[in-house]
Scaffold this active site. Structure first.
Site, PDB file in Angstrom:
ATOM      1  N   MET A  31    -113.131 -19.184  55.645  1.00  0.00           N
ATOM      2  CA  MET A  31    -114.639 -18.617  55.352  1.00  0.00           C
ATOM      3  C   MET A  31    -115.677 -19.741  55.887  1.00  0.00           C
ATOM      4  O   MET A  31    -116.777 -19.578  55.421  1.00  0.00           O
ATOM      5  CB  MET A  31    -114.964 -18.424  53.731  1.00  0.00           C
ATOM      6  CG  MET A  31    -113.591 -17.423  53.534  1.00  0.00           C
ATOM      7  SD  MET A  31    -113.996 -16.695  51.836  1.00  0.00           S
ATOM      8  CE  MET A  31    -114.327 -18.021  50.728  1.00  0.00           C
ATOM      9  N   ALA A  33    -117.683 -23.415  56.662  1.00  0.00           N
ATOM     10  CA  ALA A  33    -118.189 -24.560  55.918  1.00  0.00           C
ATOM     11  C   ALA A  33    -116.915 -25.318  56.412  1.00  0.00           C
ATOM     12  O   ALA A  33    -116.245 -26.174  55.264  1.00  0.00           O
ATOM     13  CB  ALA A  33    -118.258 -24.509  54.552  1.00  0.00           C
ATOM     14  N   LEU A  34    -116.375 -25.693  57.339  1.00  0.00           N
ATOM     15  CA  LEU A  34    -115.352 -26.147  57.836  1.00  0.00           C
ATOM     16  C   LEU A  34    -115.355 -27.729  57.326  1.00  0.00           C
ATOM     17  O   LEU A  34    -116.145 -28.513  57.690  1.00  0.00           O
ATOM     18  CB  LEU A  34    -114.968 -26.249  59.312  1.00  0.00           C
ATOM     19  CG  LEU A  34    -114.706 -24.681  59.843  1.00  0.00           C
ATOM     20  CD1 LEU A  34    -114.537 -24.840  61.219  1.00  0.00           C
ATOM     21  CD2 LEU A  34    -113.923 -23.762  58.835  1.00  0.00           C
ATOM     22  N   HIS A  38    -109.467 -27.866  56.988  1.00  0.00           N
ATOM     23  CA  HIS A  38    -109.670 -26.587  57.708  1.00  0.00           C
ATOM     24  C   HIS A  38    -109.124 -27.164  59.392  1.00  0.00           C
ATOM     25  O   HIS A  38    -108.335 -26.608  60.019  1.00  0.00           O
ATOM     26  CB  HIS A  38    -110.740 -25.996  58.079  1.00  0.00           C
ATOM     27  CG  HIS A  38    -111.267 -25.408  56.904  1.00  0.00           C
ATOM     28  ND1 HIS A  38    -112.631 -26.007  56.166  1.00  0.00           N
ATOM     29  CD2 HIS A  38    -111.155 -24.382  56.277  1.00  0.00           C
ATOM     30  CE1 HIS A  38    -112.789 -24.967  55.276  1.00  0.00           C
ATOM     31  NE2 HIS A  38    -111.964 -23.932  55.095  1.00  0.00           N
ATOM     32  N   GLN A  62    -113.773 -11.132  47.787  1.00  0.00           N
ATOM     33  CA  GLN A  62    -112.877 -11.798  46.877  1.00  0.00           C
ATOM     34  C   GLN A  62    -113.889 -12.598  45.917  1.00  0.00           C
ATOM     35  O   GLN A  62    -113.363 -13.516  45.109  1.00  0.00           O
ATOM     36  CB  GLN A  62    -111.954 -12.752  47.770  1.00  0.00           C
ATOM     37  CG  GLN A  62    -112.689 -13.678  48.559  1.00  0.00           C
ATOM     38  CD  GLN A  62    -112.041 -14.424  49.660  1.00  0.00           C
ATOM     39  OE1 GLN A  62    -111.512 -13.995  50.487  1.00  0.00           O
ATOM     40  NE2 GLN A  62    -111.528 -15.598  49.153  1.00  0.00           N
ATOM     41  N   GLU A 149    -102.100 -25.578  51.868  1.00  0.00           N
ATOM     42  CA  GLU A 149    -101.624 -25.610  50.525  1.00  0.00           C
ATOM     43  C   GLU A 149    -102.506 -25.850  49.289  1.00  0.00           C
ATOM     44  O   GLU A 149    -101.966 -25.722  48.211  1.00  0.00           O
ATOM     45  CB  GLU A 149    -100.424 -26.831  50.553  1.00  0.00           C
ATOM     46  CG  GLU A 149     -99.484 -26.504  51.569  1.00  0.00           C
ATOM     47  CD  GLU A 149     -98.067 -27.417  51.727  1.00  0.00           C
ATOM     48  OE1 GLU A 149     -98.432 -28.545  50.995  1.00  0.00           O
ATOM     49  OE2 GLU A 149     -97.042 -27.131  52.197  1.00  0.00           O
ATOM     50  N   MET A 185    -109.792 -31.938  49.818  1.00  0.00           N
ATOM     51  CA  MET A 185    -111.353 -31.384  50.509  1.00  0.00           C
ATOM     52  C   MET A 185    -111.370 -29.935  50.211  1.00  0.00           C
ATOM     53  O   MET A 185    -110.182 -29.124  50.129  1.00  0.00           O
ATOM     54  CB  MET A 185    -111.082 -31.637  51.937  1.00  0.00           C
ATOM     55  CG  MET A 185    -111.156 -33.247  52.137  1.00  0.00           C
ATOM     56  SD  MET A 185    -111.441 -33.650  53.864  1.00  0.00           S
ATOM     57  CE  MET A 185    -111.448 -35.115  53.900  1.00  0.00           C
ATOM     58  N   SER A 187    -114.665 -26.739  50.641  1.00  0.00           N
ATOM     59  CA  SER A 187    -116.058 -26.384  51.119  1.00  0.00           C
ATOM     60  C   SER A 187    -116.962 -26.578  49.527  1.00  0.00           C
ATOM     61  O   SER A 187    -118.049 -26.918  49.782  1.00  0.00           O
ATOM     62  CB  SER A 187    -116.134 -25.091  51.548  1.00  0.00           C
ATOM     63  OG  SER A 187    -115.297 -24.980  52.867  1.00  0.00           O
ATOM     64  N   ARG A 188    -116.437 -26.303  48.547  1.00  0.00           N
ATOM     65  CA  ARG A 188    -117.181 -26.283  47.157  1.00  0.00           C
ATOM     66  C   ARG A 188    -117.578 -27.762  46.524  1.00  0.00           C
ATOM     67  O   ARG A 188    -118.379 -28.080  45.795  1.00  0.00           O
ATOM     68  CB  ARG A 188    -116.422 -25.512  46.206  1.00  0.00           C
ATOM     69  CG  ARG A 188    -116.394 -23.922  46.487  1.00  0.00           C
ATOM     70  CD  ARG A 188    -115.937 -23.171  45.374  1.00  0.00           C
ATOM     71  NE  ARG A 188    -116.189 -21.811  45.400  1.00  0.00           N
ATOM     72  CZ  ARG A 188    -115.275 -20.829  45.869  1.00  0.00           C
ATOM     73  NH1 ARG A 188    -114.228 -21.066  46.192  1.00  0.00           N
ATOM     74  NH2 ARG A 188    -115.600 -19.739  46.119  1.00  0.00           N
TER      75      ARG A 188
HETATM   76  O1  PAF Z   1    -108.859 -19.623  51.923  1.00  0.00           O
HETATM   77  C1  PAF Z   1    -109.831 -19.065  52.228  1.00  0.00           C
HETATM   78  O2  PAF Z   1    -110.876 -19.502  52.772  1.00  0.00           O
HETATM   79  C2  PAF Z   1    -109.952 -17.662  52.129  1.00  0.00           C
HETATM   80  O3  PAF Z   1    -109.363 -17.155  50.889  1.00  0.00           O
HETATM   81  C3  PAF Z   1    -109.304 -16.652  53.210  1.00  0.00           C
HETATM   82  C4  PAF Z   1    -107.700 -16.977  53.146  1.00  0.00           C
HETATM   83  C5  PAF Z   1    -110.271 -16.954  54.468  1.00  0.00           C
HETATM   84  C6  PAF Z   1    -109.687 -15.345  53.075  1.00  0.00           C
HETATM   85  O4  PAF Z   1    -110.763 -14.909  52.976  1.00  0.00           O
END
Ligand code: PAF
Length: 279
Positions: A31, A33-34, A38, A62, A149, A185, A187-188
């Site tokens: 999603m 905000a790497l 990531h 979600q 994980e 780590m 993004s939040r």
């Molecule tokens: O883990 C995430 O960033 C999200 O839940 C995903 C797997 C990209 C699905 O939107």
């Protein structure tokens, strides 16, 4: 600059060309905000495939109405620069209208593994994740897909969905990347105040203690979790949604002999942190 695709059709024709050349394709769903966590997924994907696609889509389904969809960090320019530097081959950024066109009416739900933990506290979450991930798999048809994980229950849900629906993709879990003090780590983490940031690593320490105590038989699974919750609140967490010893794959309450995973979710102010510990 990294090549960027915005429409599913464009993605398909690009990937079909790679597939015709016999190239192995990996997908890293994100999603945005790497962070380094990531980037580890992309690095792992590069090691196992010929071509790596990273998808970036802040998936509205979600998030519940009261959650942080509107303030979820969006750093697209920086994300695309980071991916480009890492040698990711393609960035896929579909629009909301492409993912959920008017009249969209399909939802993928799983029973069992989605019910406890996150499923109790964020009942909308896994249907949103499973549906968007299934769409990404259908659009990209990757050989491999990489998930962190840190979101352990999500990793089990996606693995189960792919198996149950005979998807040909192989799901690969990548270990959690941590800050030097142990905080996973996320993004939040950007939401945390300096005071909250100082308290945050206590969640990881609590998970380690509970895991070690159960694994070495010095505490019971039924008491270790509740005791750790009391300690986290004493250390400054506003509340703890759960801290529980589970069967590592089914997420059912842990019983002696099961593969052990200890999972936790806890609040610092308005920020919810999740983490887990396994073997
Ligand atoms: O883990 C995430 O960033 C999200 O839940 C995903 C797997 C990209 C699905 O939107």
């Amino acid at each position: 600059m990294i090549e960027t695709c915005r429409a599913p059709q464009e993605l398909r024709s690009k990937l079909d060309a790679w597939r015709r050349r016999g190239q192995k394709i990996a997908l890293v769903p994100t999603m945005g905000a790497l962070h380094e966590g990531h980037l580890d997924l992309v690095r792992a994907a590069r090691g196992q495939a010929d071509k790596v696609i990273t998808s970036l889509f802040v998936n509205p389904t979600q998030f519940a109405a009261h959650e942080d969809l509107d303030r979820y960090p969006r750093t697209e320019t920086r994300d695309s620069e980071l991916l480009s530097k890492l040698g990711c081959d393609l960035l896929y950024m579909p629009s909301k209208a492409d993912m959920y066109p008017d009249g969209f009416a399909t939802t993928i739900t799983l029973s069992g593994v989605t019910a406890p933990l996150e499923g109790t506290f964020r009942p909308h979450f896994f249907a949103g994740v499973a549906t968007v991930v299934a769409k990404l798999f259908i659009q990209a048809d990757p050989d491999l897909a990489f998930f962190g994980e840190k979101d352990w229950q999500q990793l089990q849900v996606v693995t189960k969905m792919a198996r149950d629906l005979d998807m040909r993709v192989t799901i690969v879990g990548v270990p959690t990347r941590r800050e030097s003090d142990g905080l996973a780590m996320s993004s939040r983490n950007a939401y945390l105040t300096p005071e909250q940031r100082a308290i945050a690593p206590a969640l990881k320490h609590a998970l380690d203690e509970v895991y070690d105590a159960i694994a070495s038989d010095t505490a019971s699974a039924t008491t270790a979790g509740p005791n750790a919750i009391v300690n986290l609140v004493a250390q400054g967490f506003a509340s703890v949604d759960y801290l529980a010893a589970c069967h590592a794959q089914t997420l059912a309450p842990w019983q002696k002999g099961d593969p052990l995973r200890v999972l936790g979710a806890a609040w610092l102010g308005q920020t919810r942190l999740i983490d887990n510990r396994g073997a």
